[in-house]
Write an enzyme that holds these catalytic residues in place. Structure first.
Site, PDB file in Angstrom:
ATOM      1  CE  LYS A  83      -4.586  -0.302   1.890  1.00  0.00           C
ATOM      2  NZ  LYS A  83      -5.403  -0.082   3.076  1.00  0.00           N
TER       3      LYS A  83
HETATM    4  C1  E4P Z   1      -8.759   0.411   2.816  1.00  0.00           C
HETATM    5  O1  E4P Z   1      -7.809  -0.138   2.308  1.00  0.00           O
HETATM    6  C2  E4P Z   1      -8.748   0.939   4.188  1.00  0.00           C
HETATM    7  O2  E4P Z   1      -8.139  -0.010   5.023  1.00  0.00           O
HETATM    8  C3  E4P Z   1     -10.121   1.152   4.766  1.00  0.00           C
HETATM    9  O3  E4P Z   1     -11.127   0.838   3.843  1.00  0.00           O
HETATM   10  C4  E4P Z   1     -10.296   2.456   5.454  1.00  0.00           C
HETATM   11  O4  E4P Z   1     -11.595   2.525   5.972  1.00  0.00           O
HETATM   12  P1  E4P Z   1     -12.030   3.515   7.132  1.00  0.00           P
HETATM   13  O5  E4P Z   1     -12.365   4.827   6.510  1.00  0.00           O
HETATM   14  O6  E4P Z   1     -13.251   2.863   7.709  1.00  0.00           O
HETATM   15  O7  E4P Z   1     -10.891   3.594   8.100  1.00  0.00           O
END
Ligand code: E4P
Length: 215
Positions: A83
């Protein structure tokens, strides 16, 4: 549509995997912190259960730092995806990693132009965060439609992971928009299974089956 699980909790992942509904996993530092265990240990455990892409995130800011982390994370399992934050340094790292055959997921995408840049850099995945946009008074799903349109216009192959999903309607809307992947919290996935009419129907059929079985 592929379902990724948006969690680092191994029990949630095992439960969903048993039902055959986990095509991949996304984690982030917040999700890892909830597990109160070293990230490496958590990811290696997830990789024993899930053969699809597992997104792993560090805290590198410069291209050099991101590359260094990526080198380490990609040793943990062959299906680890790195990521990378949607920054100039992040995009530099994406080009280098993808050329080396290390898959990237550009995260924290909040505009179609950001997704266009990440797609042009050759990211394997992009993660637009729709729930956080909704929280901020914008319609997150509009972003998904825009990205899908832009990618179609230019034949960009990055896979769109609809992220920051808060409820089942988000999944449905993402599917209607034609998004390839939704990364879903376990609680939301659980709520997609049931319907009171299904339960009532099963109860009635069971009762009627028992009646005829006695004949
Ligand atoms: C995606 O890769 C993230 O881990 C996640 O969807 C973030 O979500 P949130 O806004 O609920 O923290």
């Amino acid at each position: 549509m592929k379902f990724f699980l948006d969690t680092a909790n191994i029990e949630e992942i095992k439960r969903a995997a048993e039902l055959g509904v986990v095509d991949g996993v996304t984690t982030n530092p917040t999700l890892i912190a909830k597990e109160k265990r070293p990230q490496k240990e958590v990811i290696k455990e997830i990789a024993k259960v899930v053969k699809g892409p597992i997104s792993v995130e560090g805290n590198g800011c410069t291209c050099e730092e991101i590359l260094k982390e990526a080198e380490e994370f990609s040793k943990w399992a062959p299906n680890v995806v790195i990521k990378v934050p949607m920054t100039k340094e992040g995009i530099k790292a994406v080009r280098i990693l993808e050329k080396k055959g290390i898959r990237t997921n550009v995260t924290l995408i909040f505009s179609a132009n950001q997704a266009l840049i990440a797609g042009k850099a050759g990211a394997s995945f992009v993660s637009p965060f729709i729930g956080r946009l909704d929280d901020n008074g914008q319609v997150g799903m509009d972003l998904i439609r825009d990205i899908l349109q832009v990618y179609k216009n230019y034949g960009i192959n990055s896979e769109v992971i609809v992220a920051s999903i808060r409820h089942p309607i988000h999944v449905l809307e993402a599917a209607k928009a034609g998004a390839g992947i939704a990364t879903i919290p376990a609680k939301v996935l659980e709520s997609m299974w049931g319907h009171p009419l299904t339960d009532a129907g099963i109860k009635r059929f069971c009762e009627d089956f028992a009646k005829t079985a006695k004949l």
